[in-house]
Write a protein that holds these residues in place. Structure first.
Motif, PDB file in Angstrom:
ATOM      1  N   ASP A  74      -9.576   0.194   1.198  1.00 18.58           N
ATOM      2  CA  ASP A  74      -8.732  -0.717   0.731  1.00 18.58           C
ATOM      3  C   ASP A  74      -8.063  -1.243   2.207  1.00 18.58           C
ATOM      4  O   ASP A  74      -8.066  -0.644   3.134  1.00 18.58           O
ATOM      5  CB  ASP A  74      -8.191  -0.416  -0.190  1.00 18.58           C
ATOM      6  N   ASP A  75      -7.105  -2.173   1.872  1.00 17.79           N
ATOM      7  CA  ASP A  75      -6.010  -2.680   2.738  1.00 17.79           C
ATOM      8  C   ASP A  75      -5.165  -1.362   3.153  1.00 17.79           C
ATOM      9  O   ASP A  75      -4.947  -0.462   2.223  1.00 17.79           O
ATOM     10  CB  ASP A  75      -5.174  -3.534   2.310  1.00 17.79           C
ATOM     11  N   LYS A  77      -2.184  -1.084   3.375  1.00 19.04           N
ATOM     12  CA  LYS A  77      -0.773  -0.575   2.759  1.00 19.04           C
ATOM     13  C   LYS A  77      -1.502   0.080   1.334  1.00 19.04           C
ATOM     14  O   LYS A  77      -0.241   0.671   0.950  1.00 19.04           O
ATOM     15  CB  LYS A  77      -0.283  -2.212   2.332  1.00 19.04           C
ATOM     16  N   ARG A  78      -2.468  -0.110   0.947  1.00 19.13           N
ATOM     17  CA  ARG A  78      -2.944   0.600  -0.182  1.00 19.13           C
ATOM     18  C   ARG A  78      -3.623   1.922  -0.036  1.00 19.13           C
ATOM     19  O   ARG A  78      -3.602   2.860  -0.854  1.00 19.13           O
ATOM     20  CB  ARG A  78      -3.753  -0.023  -1.298  1.00 19.13           C
ATOM     21  N   ASP A  79      -4.414   2.000   1.095  1.00 23.45           N
ATOM     22  CA  ASP A  79      -5.292   2.977   1.557  1.00 23.45           C
ATOM     23  C   ASP A  79      -4.622   3.801   2.786  1.00 23.45           C
ATOM     24  O   ASP A  79      -4.932   3.369   3.708  1.00 23.45           O
ATOM     25  CB  ASP A  79      -6.673   2.744   1.654  1.00 23.45           C
ATOM     26  N   ARG A 143     -13.127  -3.060  -0.735  1.00 19.96           N
ATOM     27  CA  ARG A 143     -12.652  -3.054  -2.256  1.00 19.96           C
ATOM     28  C   ARG A 143     -13.239  -4.226  -3.031  1.00 19.96           C
ATOM     29  O   ARG A 143     -13.725  -4.135  -4.154  1.00 19.96           O
ATOM     30  CB  ARG A 143     -11.248  -2.947  -2.071  1.00 19.96           C
TER      31      ARG A 143
END
Length: 284
Positions: A74-75, A77-79, A143
């Protein structure tokens, strides 16, 4: 800047083995663009090593099928296992789009058909990034791709994978802020990779994968000899040529009206820092 860091590290290596070990791990993730992901080279992270296929090896793999246990990323910021910045190809990572993937063995620019055998959902994606370096995984999809293939909630899936296009030298080489030609992304649910590939329009397939091998469509309903009368009978019954008789019999067999319907043409119009190679992504 990278060369200066290497020189400084070498000076420290001779003085402090403990610091040398730490720096070795740091420098492994400070690759120059030319080292981002080079065909034929081997990269090792966290004790996991993978060799990137050469361009000749990729050409030999076109049309070949494999099955990989795959995860998604994922991005940043999430991963937390996905560093922020450009991908190893130089392209911006598009986590929401279901048309891109990462692989430690396929060079950047490789075009794949991926299919989830549990539901048949398929997509055409382009490899534009490195990793994963976790276990024996050889493919991560974005994702967005995982959502379209139906395994986002589960996290991992065994995917059927076929190489559609082996990249050129230019496609495989890092280029900052590059943008590859678009690929179809999600294409529907199919009984096999052959059926998925056959669903792609010939012109589209030729444009994105000029070296892809054509396959027969499993989706087409073909008339058999039992469904149509013999040519002699057609000629007697219609008084026209065998070709006219075949057309008439086909209309009767498939319920097609003789009057041709005009189809309006399509109204669609076209809208007028490198990141280190991935750390392990431990998604379950």
């Amino acid at each position: 800047m990278f060369r200066n860091a290497v020189r400084a590290a070498r000076r420290i290596l001779t003085k402090s083995p403990a610091i040398a070990i730490a720096l070795t791990g740091l420098l492994a993730f400070t690759a120059t663009p030319s080292q981002a992901k080079t065909p034929g080279k081997t990269y090792c992270f966290n004790g996991v090593c993978h060799r990137v296929n050469t361009l000749n090896e990729m050409s030999a793999l076109v049309g070949k099928d494999q099955t990989f246990k795959s995860s998604f990323y994922d991005d940043c910021k999430r991963d937390r296992y996905n560093p922020c910045g450009l991908t190893s190809s130089g392209e911006v990572f598009r986590a929401n789009d279901a048309d891109n993937a990462a692989s430690p063995i396929y060079p950047n620019g490789t075009v794949l058909i991926v299919r989830n055998p549990s539901n048949g959902k398929s997509a055409v994606v382009r490899v534009n990034n490195a990793g994963p370096y976790w276990g024996k995984r050889k493919l991560d999809v974005s994702r967005g791709t995982a959502e379209k293939l139906g395994f986002k909630k589960k996290g991992v899936a065994s995917l059927d994978v076929r190489v559609l296009h082996a990249p050129t030298k230019t496609e495989a080489k890092y280029k900052k802020h590059r943008r590859y030609e678009a690929v179809p992304g999600p294409i529907g649910a199919f009984a096999s990779l052959d059926a998925a590939q056959a669903s792609i329009p010939a012109a589209t397939l030729l444009a994105l994968a000029p070296d892809a091998k054509p396959v027969a469509s499993e989706n087409l309903k073909l008339a058999s000899a039992e469904m149509l009368p013999a040519l002699d009978a057609l000629e007697v019954a219609t008084g026209d040529s065998p070709a006219d008789g075949l057309k008439a019999a086909a209309r009767r067999a498939f319920g097609i009206e003789q009057r041709m319907r005009s189809i309006a043409p399509s109204s669609l119009t076209a809208d007028a820092g490198i990141a280190p190679i991935h750390l392990s992504r431990q998604q379950l």
